[in-house]
Design a protein around this motif. Structure first.
Motif, mmCIF file in Angstrom:
data_model
loop_
_atom_site.group_PDB
_atom_site.id
_atom_site.type_symbol
_atom_site.label_atom_id
_atom_site.label_comp_id
_atom_site.label_asym_id
_atom_site.label_seq_id
_atom_site.Cartn_x
_atom_site.Cartn_y
_atom_site.Cartn_z
ATOM 1 N N LEU A 186 2.581 -6.074 -4.267
ATOM 2 C CA LEU A 186 3.161 -6.711 -3.269
ATOM 3 C C LEU A 186 2.476 -6.595 -1.872
ATOM 4 N N LYS B 156 2.406 -7.597 2.081
ATOM 5 C CA LYS B 156 3.301 -7.871 3.152
ATOM 6 C C LYS B 156 2.927 -8.616 4.258
ATOM 7 N N SER B 157 1.738 -8.973 4.178
ATOM 8 C CA SER B 157 1.110 -9.893 5.416
ATOM 9 C C SER B 157 -0.243 -10.086 5.124
ATOM 10 N N ASN C 28 -2.298 -6.882 5.952
ATOM 11 C CA ASN C 28 -1.995 -5.978 4.871
ATOM 12 C C ASN C 28 -2.974 -6.402 4.016
ATOM 13 N N ALA D 116 6.583 -11.390 4.976
ATOM 14 C CA ALA D 116 7.111 -10.461 3.961
ATOM 15 C C ALA D 116 7.773 -11.187 2.880
ATOM 16 N N ASP D 117 8.378 -12.328 3.181
ATOM 17 C CA ASP D 117 9.127 -13.093 1.956
ATOM 18 C C ASP D 117 8.033 -13.765 1.235
ATOM 19 N N GLY E 288 5.093 -13.125 0.659
ATOM 20 C CA GLY E 288 4.499 -11.890 -0.490
ATOM 21 C C GLY E 288 5.181 -11.647 -1.490
ATOM 22 N N ILE E 289 6.735 -11.701 -1.246
ATOM 23 C CA ILE E 289 7.660 -11.706 -2.401
ATOM 24 C C ILE E 289 7.444 -12.833 -3.372
ATOM 25 N N ALA F 29 4.846 -1.696 -4.874
ATOM 26 C CA ALA F 29 5.210 -2.533 -3.904
ATOM 27 C C ALA F 29 5.107 -1.121 -2.755
ATOM 28 N N LYS G 290 5.601 1.258 -0.294
ATOM 29 C CA LYS G 290 6.495 1.461 0.952
ATOM 30 C C LYS G 290 7.418 0.198 0.943
ATOM 31 N N ALA G 291 7.674 -0.595 -0.005
ATOM 32 C CA ALA G 291 8.752 -1.639 0.091
ATOM 33 C C ALA G 291 9.291 -1.717 -1.262
ATOM 34 N N ARG H 237 12.194 -4.352 -2.711
ATOM 35 C CA ARG H 237 11.827 -5.796 -3.099
ATOM 36 C C ARG H 237 11.635 -6.121 -4.251
#
Length: 297
Positions: A215, A217-218, A221, A249-250, A252-253, A274, A276-277, A280
């Motif tokens: 995943l 995040k940006s 990232n 972030a969305d 990336g999902i 993922a 630290k996330a 999600r």
């Protein structure tokens, strides 16, 4: 042993990664894992990933079992000699942990304590061989384990983006001969490369593949991962897509969900990372159209 049963039956399997805490409070890690119950076949617990201090993988795996969640124990050779590795293998079996991912381990210089002394007496292939020896009841000193053989289901890591295809092929053959029962890959960003890896390398060895989905995040990232993670090769088109998104972030999902859906037709499963996330991950699976226990819709 839901993961073993799914892989041996040729079913699509899903695992997801949870990191132990950097401290003694397991509440957050357990909360992440509980959200995955019924969505994945097993939760994979990292072992000193990137040579950064974390709680023992073995301890968190036992706590996952207590919570009714099937774990995959990661075991890295970097920090233990053979006696310690043998002790952890036998201890894991006694605690009811059966799934195992055998790793050499990230180099100490990559972590936050570069002055620590690495051990590296064994590496992934010889650790797999030790698992195989225990599974047939062999004692490394006295000949036969007095309490009978273990029943550990061991896998190995692989990088489909390895620059040396022949070298990768040879190492996978050694891992399979040593007792690997499945392969879990590093992050894969190229479905064509993954298909070639599965068809040319893994399938001839009879090894099911869990394709690594990471995943992002940006854009920042993603660029950071390309700089600091060995072997990472996130395409510029993906980084540009994240940079142009109103909600990176969305986005990336969505990218991860697209990869899960695409890889479902190539590999026998996926492994979701993922960092630290972890909260999600259920949304990734939902957008990918994957139902309970990894059944593609």
């Amino acid at each position: 042993m839901r993961l073993k049963q799914a892989l041996e039956a040729g079913q699509f399997a899903i695992t997801a990664e949870v990191m132990p805490p950097r401290g003694a409070d397991v509440s957050a890690a357990l909360a992440h894992a509980r959200r995955l119950r019924g969505l994945v076949h097993a939760v994979n617990v990292t072992d000193g990933s990137r040579a950064v201090m974390r709680m023992s993988s073995l301890a968190l795996c036992r706590l996952l079992l207590d919570a009714g969640i099937e774990p995959v124990l990661q075991l890295a050779c970097r920090d233990r000699n053979r006696i310690a590795l043998q002790a952890d293998l036998l201890g894991a079996h006694a605690l009811g942990i059966r799934n195992l991912l055998c790793l050499t381990g990230d180099p100490v210089r990559a972590g936050d304590q570069p002055g620590a002394r690495p051990v590296n007496e064994l590496e992934a292939v010889r650790l797999l061989q030790q698992v195989s020896d225990f599974n047939r009841g062999a004692d490394p000193v006295q000949g036969v384990l007095p309490d009978g053989p273990t029943d550990l289901f061991a896998g190995a890591a692989a990088d489909p983006h390895s620059p040396s295809w022949i070298g990768l092929q040879r190492r996978l053959a050694r891992k399979q001969a040593a007792g690997a029962r499945f392969l879990q890959t590093q992050m894969v960003m190229d479905a064509v490369r993954l298909r070639r890896f599965v068809e040319e390398l893994a399938a001839p060895l009879g090894l099911p593949v869990l394709a690594g989905v990471f995943l992002l995040k940006s854009a920042r990232n993603a660029a950071f991962i390309n700089r600091v993670v060995p072997g990472a090769c996130i395409p510029q088109a993906v980084i540009d897509r994240l940079a142009a998104a109103a909600n990176p972030a969305d986005e990336g999902i969505s990218i991860a969900a697209e990869q899960v859906a695409a890889y479902a037709g190539i590999a026998q499963g996926v492994h979701l990372m993922a960092v630290k996330a972890e909260e999600r991950i259920p949304l990734i699976l939902e957008r990918a159209g994957v139902g309970a226990l990894g059944i593609p819709a």
